[in-house]
Design a protein around this motif. Structure first.
Motif, PDB file in Angstrom:
ATOM      1  N   ASN A  34     -10.793 169.082  39.235  1.00  0.00           N
ATOM      2  CA  ASN A  34     -11.564 168.358  38.226  1.00  0.00           C
ATOM      3  C   ASN A  34     -10.866 167.065  37.794  1.00  0.00           C
ATOM      4  N   LYS A  35      -9.955 166.551  38.625  1.00  0.00           N
ATOM      5  CA  LYS A  35      -9.204 165.350  38.290  1.00  0.00           C
ATOM      6  C   LYS A  35      -9.493 164.222  39.266  1.00  0.00           C
ATOM      7  N   LEU A  36      -9.524 163.001  38.739  1.00  0.00           N
ATOM      8  CA  LEU A  36      -9.603 161.812  39.578  1.00  0.00           C
ATOM      9  C   LEU A  36      -8.184 161.325  39.827  1.00  0.00           C
ATOM     10  N   MET A  37      -7.833 161.215  41.086  1.00  0.00           N
ATOM     11  CA  MET A  37      -6.486 160.802  41.470  1.00  0.00           C
ATOM     12  C   MET A  37      -6.547 159.412  42.107  1.00  0.00           C
ATOM     13  N   TYR A  38      -5.733 158.499  41.584  1.00  0.00           N
ATOM     14  CA  TYR A  38      -5.667 157.140  42.115  1.00  0.00           C
ATOM     15  C   TYR A  38      -4.375 156.950  42.880  1.00  0.00           C
ATOM     16  N   ARG A  39      -4.459 156.103  43.904  1.00  0.00           N
ATOM     17  CA  ARG A  39      -3.297 155.755  44.716  1.00  0.00           C
ATOM     18  C   ARG A  39      -3.488 154.346  45.252  1.00  0.00           C
ATOM     19  N   ILE A  40      -2.380 153.715  45.605  1.00  0.00           N
ATOM     20  CA  ILE A  40      -2.445 152.405  46.246  1.00  0.00           C
ATOM     21  C   ILE A  40      -2.982 152.629  47.653  1.00  0.00           C
ATOM     22  N   LYS A  41      -4.015 151.882  48.000  1.00  0.00           N
ATOM     23  CA  LYS A  41      -4.726 152.135  49.257  1.00  0.00           C
ATOM     24  C   LYS A  41      -3.959 151.649  50.484  1.00  0.00           C
ATOM     25  N   HIS A  42      -3.314 150.508  50.365  1.00  0.00           N
ATOM     26  CA  HIS A  42      -2.613 149.913  51.518  1.00  0.00           C
ATOM     27  C   HIS A  42      -1.179 149.567  51.130  1.00  0.00           C
ATOM     28  N   ASP A  43      -0.235 149.922  51.968  1.00  0.00           N
ATOM     29  CA  ASP A  43       1.174 149.613  51.711  1.00  0.00           C
ATOM     30  C   ASP A  43       1.417 148.105  51.612  1.00  0.00           C
ATOM     31  N   GLU A  44       0.563 147.323  52.212  1.00  0.00           N
ATOM     32  CA  GLU A  44       0.719 145.867  52.167  1.00  0.00           C
ATOM     33  C   GLU A  44       0.615 145.325  50.740  1.00  0.00           C
ATOM     34  N   ILE A  45      -0.071 146.048  49.875  1.00  0.00           N
ATOM     35  CA  ILE A  45      -0.149 145.647  48.469  1.00  0.00           C
ATOM     36  C   ILE A  45       1.261 145.625  47.875  1.00  0.00           C
ATOM     37  N   LEU A  46       2.060 146.615  48.244  1.00  0.00           N
ATOM     38  CA  LEU A  46       3.446 146.665  47.766  1.00  0.00           C
ATOM     39  C   LEU A  46       4.243 145.464  48.273  1.00  0.00           C
ATOM     40  N   ASP A  47       3.962 145.042  49.494  1.00  0.00           N
ATOM     41  CA  ASP A  47       4.642 143.872  50.052  1.00  0.00           C
ATOM     42  C   ASP A  47       4.296 142.612  49.264  1.00  0.00           C
ATOM     43  N   ILE A  48       3.023 142.470  48.905  1.00  0.00           N
ATOM     44  CA  ILE A  48       2.584 141.321  48.103  1.00  0.00           C
ATOM     45  C   ILE A  48       3.322 141.314  46.770  1.00  0.00           C
ATOM     46  N   MET A  49       3.385 142.481  46.141  1.00  0.00           N
ATOM     47  CA  MET A  49       4.037 142.577  44.837  1.00  0.00           C
ATOM     48  C   MET A  49       5.530 142.302  44.935  1.00  0.00           C
ATOM     49  N   LYS A  50       6.173 142.806  45.980  1.00  0.00           N
ATOM     50  CA  LYS A  50       7.609 142.563  46.176  1.00  0.00           C
ATOM     51  C   LYS A  50       7.884 141.078  46.396  1.00  0.00           C
ATOM     52  N   LEU A  51       7.027 140.417  47.178  1.00  0.00           N
ATOM     53  CA  LEU A  51       7.194 138.996  47.435  1.00  0.00           C
ATOM     54  C   LEU A  51       7.066 138.198  46.139  1.00  0.00           C
ATOM     55  N   ALA A  52       6.054 138.493  45.338  1.00  0.00           N
ATOM     56  CA  ALA A  52       5.865 137.786  44.069  1.00  0.00           C
ATOM     57  C   ALA A  52       7.056 138.023  43.146  1.00  0.00           C
ATOM     58  N   GLN A  53       7.523 139.258  43.087  1.00  0.00           N
ATOM     59  CA  GLN A  53       8.661 139.595  42.243  1.00  0.00           C
ATOM     60  C   GLN A  53       9.923 138.852  42.713  1.00  0.00           C
ATOM     61  N   SER A  54      10.103 138.766  44.004  1.00  0.00           N
ATOM     62  CA  SER A  54      11.242 138.050  44.565  1.00  0.00           C
ATOM     63  C   SER A  54      11.187 136.568  44.205  1.00  0.00           C
ATOM     64  N   MET A  55      10.009 136.005  44.266  1.00  0.00           N
ATOM     65  CA  MET A  55       9.833 134.579  43.907  1.00  0.00           C
ATOM     66  C   MET A  55      10.150 134.357  42.429  1.00  0.00           C
ATOM     67  N   VAL A  56       9.720 135.259  41.578  1.00  0.00           N
ATOM     68  CA  VAL A  56       9.991 135.142  40.142  1.00  0.00           C
ATOM     69  C   VAL A  56      11.486 135.221  39.889  1.00  0.00           C
ATOM     70  N   HIS A  57      12.159 136.193  40.507  1.00  0.00           N
ATOM     71  CA  HIS A  57      13.607 136.335  40.329  1.00  0.00           C
ATOM     72  C   HIS A  57      14.354 135.108  40.834  1.00  0.00           C
ATOM     73  N   ALA A  58      13.924 134.553  41.946  1.00  0.00           N
ATOM     74  CA  ALA A  58      14.567 133.350  42.486  1.00  0.00           C
ATOM     75  C   ALA A  58      14.396 132.176  41.517  1.00  0.00           C
ATOM     76  N   GLU A  59      13.227 132.068  40.935  1.00  0.00           N
ATOM     77  CA  GLU A  59      12.966 130.987  39.982  1.00  0.00           C
ATOM     78  C   GLU A  59      13.817 131.167  38.729  1.00  0.00           C
ATOM     79  N   ILE A  60      13.904 132.373  38.236  1.00  0.00           N
ATOM     80  CA  ILE A  60      14.712 132.649  37.051  1.00  0.00           C
ATOM     81  C   ILE A  60      16.194 132.351  37.328  1.00  0.00           C
ATOM     82  N   ASN A  61      16.662 132.734  38.497  1.00  0.00           N
ATOM     83  CA  ASN A  61      18.073 132.508  38.861  1.00  0.00           C
ATOM     84  C   ASN A  61      18.387 131.033  39.024  1.00  0.00           C
ATOM     85  N   SER A  62      17.391 130.238  39.350  1.00  0.00           N
ATOM     86  CA  SER A  62      17.644 128.803  39.555  1.00  0.00           C
ATOM     87  C   SER A  62      17.678 128.035  38.233  1.00  0.00           C
ATOM     88  N   LEU A  63      17.294 128.678  37.147  1.00  0.00           N
ATOM     89  CA  LEU A  63      17.297 127.990  35.851  1.00  0.00           C
ATOM     90  C   LEU A  63      18.669 127.874  35.252  1.00  0.00           C
TER      91      LEU A  63
END
Length: 96
Positions: free
Chosen positions: A67-96
């Motif tokens: 009786n439960k709705l279970m959600y999951r990330i559909k494609h592992d590539e979504i994680l890659d997108i998020m990791k790339l964005a996070q890496s870019m943010v960290h690089a920008e912060i480190n350059s300040l």
């Protein structure tokens, strides 16, 4: 539907802070929608609306287990997108 339209739906779905938070909560694995509601400061209808946007963009998948709705990330590539964005943010912060 054009490929560019599908790609835009994914970026748009991930661009909202609440939706990004929901996806991050699913990184460890599948979660019950009730847990996502309980851990959020937002209303159930608001969370449901954001989950629908993520599902419609093929970012998330949803299955019913008992009786439960279970959600999951559909494609592992979504994680890659998020990791790339996070890496870019960290690089920008480190350059300040």
């Amino acid at each position: 539907m054009k490929l560019e339209t599908l790609e835009t739906k994914i970026y748009k779905a991930l661009s909202h802070p609440i939706r990004l938070e929901l996806v991050k909560k699913l990184i460890p694995g599948e979660r019950c929608v009730c847990d996502l509601f309980d851990e959020s400061e937002f209303t159930q209808p608001n969370i449901s609306q954001h989950l629908k946007v993520l599902k419609d963009a093929d970012v998330l998948a949803c299955d019913r287990k008992a009786n439960k709705l279970m959600y999951r990330i559909k494609h592992d590539e979504i994680l890659d997108i998020m990791k790339l964005a996070q890496s870019m943010v960290h690089a920008e912060i480190n350059s300040l």
